[in-house]
Scaffold this motif. Structure first.
Motif, PDB file in Angstrom:
ATOM      1  N   SER A  25       0.837  -1.195   0.000  1.00  0.00           N
ATOM      2  CA  SER A  25       0.000   0.000   0.000  1.00  0.00           C
ATOM      3  C   SER A  25       0.870   1.242   0.000  1.00  0.00           C
ATOM      4  N   ASN A  27       2.296   2.651  -2.458  1.00  0.00           N
ATOM      5  CA  ASN A  27       3.508   2.574  -3.269  1.00  0.00           C
ATOM      6  C   ASN A  27       3.324   3.193  -4.630  1.00  0.00           C
ATOM      7  N   THR A  55       6.665  -2.810 -11.331  1.00  0.00           N
ATOM      8  CA  THR A  55       5.242  -2.490 -11.280  1.00  0.00           C
ATOM      9  C   THR A  55       4.702  -2.162 -12.675  1.00  0.00           C
ATOM     10  N   GLN A  74       2.245 -10.322 -10.061  1.00  0.00           N
ATOM     11  CA  GLN A  74       1.576  -9.236  -9.361  1.00  0.00           C
ATOM     12  C   GLN A  74       0.146  -9.081  -9.840  1.00  0.00           C
ATOM     13  N   ARG A  76      -2.052  -5.914  -9.892  1.00  0.00           N
ATOM     14  CA  ARG A  76      -2.016  -4.492  -9.620  1.00  0.00           C
ATOM     15  C   ARG A  76      -3.347  -3.985  -9.088  1.00  0.00           C
ATOM     16  N   SER A  79      -3.090  -4.788  -5.582  1.00  0.00           N
ATOM     17  CA  SER A  79      -1.835  -4.308  -4.980  1.00  0.00           C
ATOM     18  C   SER A  79      -1.132  -5.413  -4.212  1.00  0.00           C
ATOM     19  N   THR A  80      -1.046  -6.572  -4.831  1.00  0.00           N
ATOM     20  CA  THR A  80      -0.343  -7.691  -4.203  1.00  0.00           C
ATOM     21  C   THR A  80       0.713  -8.245  -5.150  1.00  0.00           C
TER      22      THR A  80
END
Length: 126
Positions: A25, A27, A55, A74, A76, A79-80
């Motif tokens: 979180s 980020n 990312t 990931q 997105r 957010s993991t």
């Protein structure tokens, strides 16, 4: 303020699998350099990079010791960042940490390149 929380560690027999998850979180600045990495540290040893993922673009990097066995991915939207670990070996036993920062591609497995860390989750293979 970046916060990271790992989950999913545990004990498994050699040859088994585990999946780790890192909830991130606060980020990201949208730059291509922002990435999340997984690191591990065994007692008496230095913290070593295991895998990283950018990312933006999802470029991945793996340590030679885990190539072909571990997979980083990931989500997105959630957010993991996850680390799927297969064919685990006793030498994979360590505390596993996720970290995030703006890191150039050539430094993404270097622990000292990251300033934001989770609290860690233990993985034991025996």
């Amino acid at each position: 303020h970046v916060q990271l929380v790992e989950s999913g560690g545990g004990s498994v027999q050699p040859g088994g699998s585990l999946a780790l998850s890192c909830a991130v979180s606060g980020n990201g600045d949208g730059s291509g350099y922002w990435c999340t990495g997984w690191f591990r540290q065994a007692p008496g040893q230095e913290r070593e990079g295991v895998a990283s993922i950018a990312t933006v673009g999802s470029q991945t990097t793996y340590a030679d010791s885990v190539k072909g066995r571990f997979n980083i991915s990931q989500d997105r939207a959630k957010s993991t960042v996850s680390l799927q670990m297969n064919n685990l070996k006793p030498e994979d036993t360590a505390m596993y940490y996720c970290a995030a920062d703006r890191v150039p591609a050539t430094r993404r497995l270097l622990a000292r390149a990251y300033n934001h860390w989770g609290q860690g989750t233990q993985v034991t293979v025996s």
